[in-house]
Design a protein around this motif. Structure first.
Motif, PDB file in Angstrom:
ATOM      1  N   PRO A   1       1.003   7.618 -29.159  1.00  0.00           N
ATOM      2  CA  PRO A   1      -0.019   8.877 -28.978  1.00  0.00           C
ATOM      3  C   PRO A   1       0.376   9.565 -27.946  1.00  0.00           C
ATOM      4  O   PRO A   1      -0.186  10.690 -27.655  1.00  0.00           O
ATOM      5  N   LEU A   2      -0.075   8.605 -26.767  1.00  0.00           N
ATOM      6  CA  LEU A   2       0.338   9.345 -25.401  1.00  0.00           C
ATOM      7  C   LEU A   2       1.233  10.376 -25.000  1.00  0.00           C
ATOM      8  O   LEU A   2       1.190  11.212 -24.379  1.00  0.00           O
ATOM      9  N   SER A   3       2.418  10.212 -25.817  1.00  0.00           N
ATOM     10  CA  SER A   3       3.318  11.036 -25.880  1.00  0.00           C
ATOM     11  C   SER A   3       2.856  12.539 -25.849  1.00  0.00           C
ATOM     12  O   SER A   3       3.533  13.295 -25.464  1.00  0.00           O
ATOM     13  N   ILE A   4       2.069  13.041 -27.090  1.00  0.00           N
ATOM     14  CA  ILE A   4       1.583  14.249 -27.012  1.00  0.00           C
ATOM     15  C   ILE A   4       0.796  14.888 -25.857  1.00  0.00           C
ATOM     16  O   ILE A   4       0.849  16.111 -25.665  1.00  0.00           O
ATOM     17  N   PHE A   5       0.171  13.849 -25.069  1.00  0.00           N
ATOM     18  CA  PHE A   5      -0.595  14.166 -24.089  1.00  0.00           C
ATOM     19  C   PHE A   5       0.295  14.396 -22.973  1.00  0.00           C
ATOM     20  O   PHE A   5      -0.033  15.220 -22.004  1.00  0.00           O
ATOM     21  N   VAL A   6       1.377  13.592 -22.729  1.00  0.00           N
ATOM     22  CA  VAL A   6       2.303  13.983 -21.667  1.00  0.00           C
ATOM     23  C   VAL A   6       2.938  15.351 -21.806  1.00  0.00           C
ATOM     24  O   VAL A   6       3.115  16.164 -20.931  1.00  0.00           O
ATOM     25  N   GLU A   7       3.343  15.444 -23.106  1.00  0.00           N
ATOM     26  CA  GLU A   7       3.896  17.075 -23.332  1.00  0.00           C
ATOM     27  C   GLU A   7       2.951  18.116 -23.263  1.00  0.00           C
ATOM     28  O   GLU A   7       3.465  19.240 -23.035  1.00  0.00           O
ATOM     29  N   ASP A   8       1.509  17.822 -23.179  1.00  0.00           N
ATOM     30  CA  ASP A   8       0.610  18.696 -22.791  1.00  0.00           C
ATOM     31  C   ASP A   8       0.224  18.782 -21.293  1.00  0.00           C
ATOM     32  O   ASP A   8      -1.019  19.425 -20.854  1.00  0.00           O
ATOM     33  N   GLY A   9       1.119  18.059 -20.302  1.00  0.00           N
ATOM     34  CA  GLY A   9       0.794  17.837 -18.975  1.00  0.00           C
ATOM     35  C   GLY A   9      -0.186  17.159 -18.287  1.00  0.00           C
ATOM     36  O   GLY A   9      -0.603  17.108 -17.238  1.00  0.00           O
ATOM     37  N   TYR A  10      -0.543  15.861 -19.164  1.00  0.00           N
ATOM     38  CA  TYR A  10      -1.508  14.963 -18.818  1.00  0.00           C
ATOM     39  C   TYR A  10      -0.922  13.934 -17.997  1.00  0.00           C
ATOM     40  O   TYR A  10       0.359  13.473 -18.296  1.00  0.00           O
ATOM     41  N   LYS A  11      -1.593  13.142 -17.102  1.00  0.00           N
ATOM     42  CA  LYS A  11      -1.246  12.050 -16.506  1.00  0.00           C
ATOM     43  C   LYS A  11      -1.727  10.703 -17.169  1.00  0.00           C
ATOM     44  O   LYS A  11      -2.835  10.773 -17.544  1.00  0.00           O
ATOM     45  N   THR A  12      -0.990   9.929 -17.889  1.00  0.00           N
ATOM     46  CA  THR A  12      -1.129   9.036 -18.669  1.00  0.00           C
ATOM     47  C   THR A  12      -1.266   7.789 -18.374  1.00  0.00           C
ATOM     48  O   THR A  12      -0.392   7.353 -17.407  1.00  0.00           O
ATOM     49  N   TYR A  13      -2.032   6.938 -19.075  1.00  0.00           N
ATOM     50  CA  TYR A  13      -2.079   5.515 -18.781  1.00  0.00           C
ATOM     51  C   TYR A  13      -2.342   4.790 -20.051  1.00  0.00           C
ATOM     52  O   TYR A  13      -3.040   5.331 -21.003  1.00  0.00           O
ATOM     53  N   GLY A  14      -2.055   3.706 -20.245  1.00  0.00           N
ATOM     54  CA  GLY A  14      -1.957   2.892 -21.465  1.00  0.00           C
ATOM     55  C   GLY A  14      -2.359   1.307 -21.119  1.00  0.00           C
ATOM     56  O   GLY A  14      -1.843   0.733 -20.092  1.00  0.00           O
ATOM     57  N   ILE A  15      -3.118   0.796 -21.932  1.00  0.00           N
ATOM     58  CA  ILE A  15      -3.414  -0.767 -22.075  1.00  0.00           C
ATOM     59  C   ILE A  15      -2.842  -1.266 -23.612  1.00  0.00           C
ATOM     60  O   ILE A  15      -3.131  -0.702 -24.745  1.00  0.00           O
ATOM     61  N   GLU A  16      -2.146  -2.451 -23.422  1.00  0.00           N
ATOM     62  CA  GLU A  16      -1.708  -2.823 -24.791  1.00  0.00           C
ATOM     63  C   GLU A  16      -1.681  -4.532 -24.529  1.00  0.00           C
ATOM     64  O   GLU A  16      -1.050  -4.855 -23.588  1.00  0.00           O
TER      65      GLU A  16
END
Length: 208
Positions: free
Chosen positions: A37-52
């Motif tokens: 889901p982080l992909s939609i935030f990247v496409e909206d100009g966000y700096k993204t981070y994730g933990i898995e």
């Protein structure tokens, strides 16, 4: 063409984030899978981070990032011990993940989410509810906690009542709460799932 994710409720969270005046930094707690889901935030100009925590789901996310030329910044880690500084994230979400823990661990994870959130930051978290058809099935390991088969493995599922989940947000401002019962076809069978979704704001220091 923009990425279409499987969790439509996160589009609502993205809208809330876009209406904030905080900088565009977002953390996904449980960020792996073949369509992160982080992909939609990247496409909206966000700096993204994730933990898995799952190596398999992390690998799937890495493959997606490579194939689509996305820099999602997803790394292996535990929601209960986030490797980020206090008040370092504007927005944090954990969707479809946090109920795969014992309830003591759920509280610990949510406390960590609050810790890394900036004042005025937003959190989006969902829970399984007792309206779900699998509630009270499987091996009971605690109050509202069960080991249940999922894809051939025993997986923890924690279920809450609508009022029970409120306690996690007593020190936040709840902006949105939705009680959902979803009926759908899964592997040819009709199933009923119960969820409650929250979007909550961390109080600013001037209010505390």
């Amino acid at each position: 063409m923009k990425t279409i994710i499987r969790q439509p409720q996160l589009y609502r969270f993205l809208k809330y984030c876009n209406e904030s005046n905080l900088d565009k930094t977002v953390l996904d707690c449980g960020a792996g899978g073949d369509l992160p889901p982080l992909s939609i935030f990247v496409e909206d100009g966000y700096k993204t981070y994730g933990i898995e925590i799952s190596d398999l789901q992390l690998k799937k996310a890495e493959n997606f990032s490579r194939e689509n030329n996305f820099k999602l910044n997803i790394s292996k880690g535990d929601i209960r011990k986030l490797p980020f500084k206090d008040e370092s994230m504007s927005f944090v979400y954990s969707y479809g993940t946090i109920f795969h823990m014992r309830k003591n661990d759920v509280k610990e994870a949510i406390d960590e989410i609050k810790r890394v959130l900036k004042p005025g930051g937003l959190a989006c978290i969902n829970f399984l509810t007792t309206k779900d058809e699998r509630y009270n099935k499987g091996e009971k390991i605690g109050e509202g906690e069960f080991l249940q088969l999922e894809r051939g493995e025993k997986v923890i599922h924690s279920y809450v009542s609508l009022e029970e989940a409120d306690k996690y947000f007593k020190d936040m401002k709840v902006l949105f709460k939705e009680d959902r019962v979803v009926e759908r076809i899964n592997d040819g069978l009709k199933i009923k799932q119960g969820y409650v979704d929250y979007i909550a704001e961390k109080f600013s220091k001037s209010i505390l």
